[in-house]
Design a protein around this motif. Structure first.
Motif, PDB file in Angstrom:
ATOM      1  N   THR A   1     -26.889 -22.924 -64.735  1.00 13.42           N
ATOM      2  CA  THR A   1     -28.220 -22.347 -64.957  1.00 13.42           C
ATOM      3  C   THR A   1     -28.462 -21.992 -66.420  1.00 13.42           C
ATOM      4  OG1 THR A   1     -27.413 -20.139 -64.389  1.00 13.42           O
ATOM      5  CG2 THR A   1     -28.398 -21.440 -62.606  1.00 13.42           C
ATOM      6  N   THR A   2     -27.477 -22.245 -67.277  1.00 11.47           N
ATOM      7  CA  THR A   2     -27.656 -22.010 -68.714  1.00 11.47           C
ATOM      8  C   THR A   2     -28.053 -23.298 -69.426  1.00 11.47           C
ATOM      9  OG1 THR A   2     -26.014 -20.239 -68.665  1.00 11.47           O
ATOM     10  CG2 THR A   2     -26.533 -21.173 -70.828  1.00 11.47           C
ATOM     11  N   CYS A   3     -27.280 -24.367 -69.210  1.00 10.16           N
ATOM     12  CA  CYS A   3     -27.540 -25.625 -69.938  1.00 10.16           C
ATOM     13  C   CYS A   3     -28.029 -26.759 -69.036  1.00 10.16           C
ATOM     14  CB  CYS A   3     -26.287 -26.064 -70.678  1.00 10.16           C
ATOM     15  SG  CYS A   3     -24.947 -26.640 -69.609  1.00 10.16           S
ATOM     16  N   TRP A   4     -28.051 -26.531 -67.732  1.00  8.18           N
ATOM     17  CA  TRP A   4     -28.531 -27.487 -66.723  1.00  8.18           C
ATOM     18  C   TRP A   4     -27.647 -28.720 -66.564  1.00  8.18           C
ATOM     19  CZ3 TRP A   4     -31.280 -24.757 -63.732  1.00  8.18           C
ATOM     20  CH2 TRP A   4     -32.063 -23.734 -64.251  1.00  8.18           C
TER      21      TRP A   4
ATOM     22  N   HIS B   1     -16.331 -25.918 -66.177  1.00  8.00           N
ATOM     23  CA  HIS B   1     -17.483 -25.769 -67.062  1.00  8.00           C
ATOM     24  C   HIS B   1     -17.549 -24.344 -67.611  1.00  8.00           C
ATOM     25  CE1 HIS B   1     -21.447 -26.836 -68.650  1.00  8.00           C
ATOM     26  NE2 HIS B   1     -21.862 -25.634 -68.236  1.00  8.00           N
ATOM     27  N   ALA B   2     -17.301 -23.351 -66.757  1.00 11.09           N
ATOM     28  CA  ALA B   2     -17.301 -21.955 -67.195  1.00 11.09           C
ATOM     29  C   ALA B   2     -16.216 -21.725 -68.246  1.00 11.09           C
ATOM     30  CB  ALA B   2     -17.099 -21.022 -66.002  1.00 11.09           C
ATOM     31  N   GLY B   3     -15.026 -22.261 -68.009  1.00  3.95           N
ATOM     32  CA  GLY B   3     -13.932 -22.104 -68.959  1.00  3.95           C
ATOM     33  C   GLY B   3     -14.207 -22.783 -70.288  1.00  3.95           C
ATOM     34  N   ARG B   4     -14.854 -23.926 -70.248  1.00  2.00           N
ATOM     35  CA  ARG B   4     -15.134 -24.708 -71.456  1.00  2.00           C
ATOM     36  C   ARG B   4     -16.299 -24.133 -72.257  1.00  2.00           C
ATOM     37  NH1 ARG B   4     -15.934 -28.965 -68.866  1.00  2.00           N
ATOM     38  NH2 ARG B   4     -18.173 -29.186 -69.070  1.00  2.00           N
ATOM     39  N   THR B   5     -17.324 -23.614 -71.575  1.00  2.00           N
ATOM     40  CA  THR B   5     -18.560 -23.218 -72.257  1.00  2.00           C
ATOM     41  C   THR B   5     -18.828 -21.721 -72.264  1.00  2.00           C
ATOM     42  OG1 THR B   5     -19.872 -23.394 -70.240  1.00  2.00           O
ATOM     43  CG2 THR B   5     -19.664 -25.404 -71.590  1.00  2.00           C
ATOM     44  N   GLY B   6     -18.208 -20.991 -71.343  1.00  2.00           N
ATOM     45  CA  GLY B   6     -18.514 -19.566 -71.201  1.00  2.00           C
ATOM     46  C   GLY B   6     -19.747 -19.315 -70.343  1.00  2.00           C
ATOM     47  N   HIS B   7     -20.367 -20.383 -69.853  1.00  2.00           N
ATOM     48  CA  HIS B   7     -21.529 -20.246 -68.962  1.00  2.00           C
ATOM     49  C   HIS B   7     -21.029 -19.779 -67.594  1.00  2.00           C
ATOM     50  CE1 HIS B   7     -23.623 -23.606 -71.505  1.00  2.00           C
ATOM     51  NE2 HIS B   7     -23.480 -22.467 -72.179  1.00  2.00           N
ATOM     52  N   THR B   8     -21.689 -18.791 -67.006  1.00  2.00           N
ATOM     53  CA  THR B   8     -21.171 -18.218 -65.760  1.00  2.00           C
ATOM     54  C   THR B   8     -22.121 -18.326 -64.576  1.00  2.00           C
ATOM     55  OG1 THR B   8     -22.008 -16.044 -66.406  1.00  2.00           O
ATOM     56  CG2 THR B   8     -19.718 -16.574 -66.999  1.00  2.00           C
ATOM     57  N   GLY B   9     -23.323 -18.838 -64.763  1.00  2.00           N
ATOM     58  CA  GLY B   9     -24.280 -18.948 -63.653  1.00  2.00           C
ATOM     59  C   GLY B   9     -24.417 -20.383 -63.172  1.00  2.00           C
TER      60      GLY B   9
END
Length: 79
Positions: free
Chosen positions: A31-34, A53-61
């Motif tokens: 939900t951050t970068c789609w 993806h969360a580990g690589r980017t820090g995006h959590t949603g």
């Protein structure tokens, strides 16, 4: 000239579409970068993709997408 309309009512039902030979399809979307996972017939692939993806980017949603398929058919005895 007179125009007439004929109305015909029929009863329909929805049921799972088994002609595909599989069940629902699962996907995950950030939900951050789609960015999105590949589609999978199990939840495991999209879940692992989300964690990586969360580990690589820090995006959590994430949005979890579940697509199921249905088939409409006339109720027996309808003509």
């Amino acid at each position: 000239m007179t125009t007439r309309a004929v109305w015909r009512y029929a009863e329909w039902t929805l049921s799972p579409d088994t002609s595909r030979g599989s069940g629902p399809v699962y996907e995950a979307e950030c939900t951050t970068c789609w960015e999105a996972s590949d589609a999978s017939e199990s939840t495991e692939g999209p879940e692992i993709w989300s964690l990586k993806h969360a580990g690589r980017t820090g995006h959590t949603g994430f949005r979890n997408l579940i697509t199921s398929f249905s088939q409409a058919s006339l109720v027996e005895g309808q003509s």
